[in-house]
Write a protein that holds these residues in place. Structure first.
Motif, PDB file in Angstrom:
ATOM      1  N   ASP A 173       2.922  -0.178   3.821  1.00  0.00           N
ATOM      2  CA  ASP A 173       1.839   0.116   3.416  1.00  0.00           C
ATOM      3  C   ASP A 173       1.180  -0.726   2.158  1.00  0.00           C
ATOM      4  N   LEU A 174       1.861  -1.902   2.221  1.00  0.00           N
ATOM      5  CA  LEU A 174       1.603  -2.774   1.121  1.00  0.00           C
ATOM      6  C   LEU A 174       1.646  -4.091   1.824  1.00  0.00           C
ATOM      7  N   GLU A 180       4.390  -6.763   1.075  1.00  0.00           N
ATOM      8  CA  GLU A 180       5.518  -6.542   1.506  1.00  0.00           C
ATOM      9  C   GLU A 180       5.604  -7.044   3.092  1.00  0.00           C
ATOM     10  N   ASN A 201      -3.260   0.328   7.941  1.00  0.00           N
ATOM     11  CA  ASN A 201      -2.076  -0.497   7.671  1.00  0.00           C
ATOM     12  C   ASN A 201      -1.973  -1.667   8.693  1.00  0.00           C
ATOM     13  N   ARG A 210       9.357  -0.550  -5.307  1.00  0.00           N
ATOM     14  CA  ARG A 210       9.021  -1.981  -5.029  1.00  0.00           C
ATOM     15  C   ARG A 210      10.039  -2.858  -5.928  1.00  0.00           C
ATOM     16  N   ILE A 246       2.916  -0.307  -8.732  1.00  0.00           N
ATOM     17  CA  ILE A 246       2.343  -0.911  -7.365  1.00  0.00           C
ATOM     18  C   ILE A 246       2.001   0.429  -6.536  1.00  0.00           C
ATOM     19  N   GLU A 247       0.844   0.450  -6.004  1.00  0.00           N
ATOM     20  CA  GLU A 247       0.557   1.455  -5.000  1.00  0.00           C
ATOM     21  C   GLU A 247       0.222   0.892  -3.664  1.00  0.00           C
ATOM     22  N   GLY A 248       0.553   1.246  -2.507  1.00  0.00           N
ATOM     23  CA  GLY A 248       0.214   0.809  -1.186  1.00  0.00           C
ATOM     24  C   GLY A 248      -1.104   1.309  -0.823  1.00  0.00           C
ATOM     25  N   GLU A 249      -1.613   0.384  -0.165  1.00  0.00           N
ATOM     26  CA  GLU A 249      -2.980   0.614   0.351  1.00  0.00           C
ATOM     27  C   GLU A 249      -3.418   1.752   0.970  1.00  0.00           C
ATOM     28  N   LYS A 256       8.086   3.121   2.460  1.00  0.00           N
ATOM     29  CA  LYS A 256       6.760   2.873   2.135  1.00  0.00           C
ATOM     30  C   LYS A 256       6.366   1.519   2.906  1.00  0.00           C
TER      31      LYS A 256
END
Ligand code: FAD
Length: 397
Positions: free
Chosen positions: A55-56, A59, A112, A326, A386-389, A397
């Motif tokens: 989701d990032l 990554e 994603n 993360r 950090i937060e995933g989109e 994640k």
């Protein structure tokens, strides 16, 4: 006796091995110090999934570069001791990968996948009809869509580590096992070396790649890293004889992941029972009491033929996990002391490109392979976790 090196890497898991490979390739006389033996920590228990769905974007990019430049091109890029086929291999198996999403997550899945396609990743959202056509033995109930990556699969984390180390040795690196770092030496705000259970080591560059022990190693340098141990049970099931082709799968509906393990077994694990906060030294290989029953109940929903199967074995692995789940890839306030830790249960597949980017950060002051700035250590003090989109809100994640 004091030994002198250009760079010291603490920890011979896959992360330390990758960093040592990349530093040695750039001509640094590098020592890898390992308290036990190579891959004796998280790496030796890794499920080895190589998928690009995150989701990032950062990554996804780390895995994409790891796949493109390394896993899919190992012998040419890493090589190692090519006199033995195995030490020049990472054991990559291309099985394809499915990310099965809950119905309420369809928008996130599409978001994603769109991000990953922008990076150039070969992925798409497919319907259950398409899933059925590709993998007829998977039951396609309780979801409408999945992300499919035909290029992904799994690799052998121990082989990957040893191959990186063999290749690093070809460039002059030294692996010293049964050698525990017990002190980090500093002078005038700079790191100057490492004290160990064997010799003293002098170096202007020290990288902490000590996995779940990284908090302890950082504390030797007076640095507090927010990291706890994450404990994860993994089962190996006998592959039912009549089972057709299955890919590597993360299944958000039954809350499991699984993949083929060679031709005779299936590796499978769940997430909801993973413990946090055990001592990293815990050697206990007993899974949580309900692990097997819950896992089999879940797996049968997706692959009914698992009923005809049986349990082969179980192992328990431990990784370091951070508050935002993360990794930390970063310098610190102590000049020359670097962190590559907190890989949070997902750092095998990203380790080749992360190691390349760490070496660039160390030697050039700026990463080039992938921008690892989001994984800086100061994000915790800055309150910028950090937060995933398009986060799904769970461990994978
Ligand atoms: C059960 C399990 C399944 C996983 N599945 C996947 C997966 O499918 N895909 C994926 O991408 N990732 C997966 N991961 C995550 C991935 O395996 C880890 O993130 C990665 O292996 C961590 O590597 P590392 O080198 O940072 O740590 P480790 O492998 O733990 O290595 C750290 C090393 O440092 C050594 N050390 C510690 N203290 C010292 C000291 N003081 N002096 C010297 N040496 C020291 C340790 O002995 C150890 O060998 C999984 C993890 C686990 C536990």
């Amino acid at each position: 006796m004091t030994q002198t090196y250009d760079a010291i890497v603490i920890g011979a898991g896959v992360m330390g091995a990758s960093i040592a490979f990349h530093l040695a390739e750039r001509g640094l006389k590098t020592a890898i110090l390992e308290r036990k033996v190579t891959a004796s920590g998280a790496t030796g228990h890794s499920s080895g999934l190589v998928r690009m769905h995150y989701d990032l974007a950062a990554e996804s990019e780390l895995t994409f570069k790891s796949y493109q430049l390394y896993f899919n091109n190992w012998r040419e890029r890493v090589g190692g001791d090519t006199s033995t086929a195995l030490s020049a291999s990472c054991g990559f198996q291309n099985t394809g990968f499915l990310q099965i999403a809950r119905r309420e997550h369809e928008d996130k899945l599409r978001g994603n996948v769109a991000n990953q396609q922008r990076l150039g990743i070969n992925t798409s959202v497919i319907s259950v009809d398409e899933v059925r056509k590709l993998f007829p033995d998977l039951v396609t109930e309780h979801f409408d869509h999945a992300a499919y990556e035909p290029d992904s699969g799994y690799a052998d984390a121990t082989l990957t580590t040893n191959s990186f180390i063999e290749a690093a040795k070809c460039n002059g690196a030294v692996l010293i096992q049964n050698c525990e770092a017990t002190a980090v030496h500093t002078s005038g705000g700079k790191v100057t070396g490492v004290g160990t259970t064997r010799d003293d080591f002098s170096s202007p560059i020290v990288v902490n790649a000590a996995g779940p022990w990284a908090k302890h190693v950082a504390a030797l340098a007076g640095i507090d890293v927010p990291l706890v141990t994450w404990t994860h049970d993994v089962a190996f099931l006998h592959r039912p004889p009549a089972l057709g082709r299955i890919p590597a799968v993360i299944d958000d509906v039954i809350n499991c992941y699984f993949r083929p393990e060679g031709s005779a077994l299936i590796l499978a694990a769940g997430e909801d029972e993973s413990l946090r906060g055990e001592a990293p030294d815990a050697e206990d290989q007993t899974p949580t009491p309900t692990f097997v029953d819950k896992l089999i109940d879940a797996m049968v929903q997706r692959i009914p033929k698992i009923e005809e199967s049986g349990l082969h074995s179980i192992h328990v692995g431990r990784d370091g996990i951070t508050p935002d789940q993360r990794a930390i890839y970063s310098g610190t306030d102590l000049d020359g002391f670097y962190l590559a830790c907190g890989l949070s249960g997902t750092g095998f597949k990203t380790s080749p490109a992360a190691g390349a980017s760490m070496a660039e950060l160390i030697l050039d002051g700026k990463p080039k392979t992938v921008d690892i700035t989001p994984f800086r250590f100061t994000r915790f003090a800055e309150g910028k976790l950090i937060e995933g989109e398009y986060g799904y809100g769970h461990i994978w994640k």
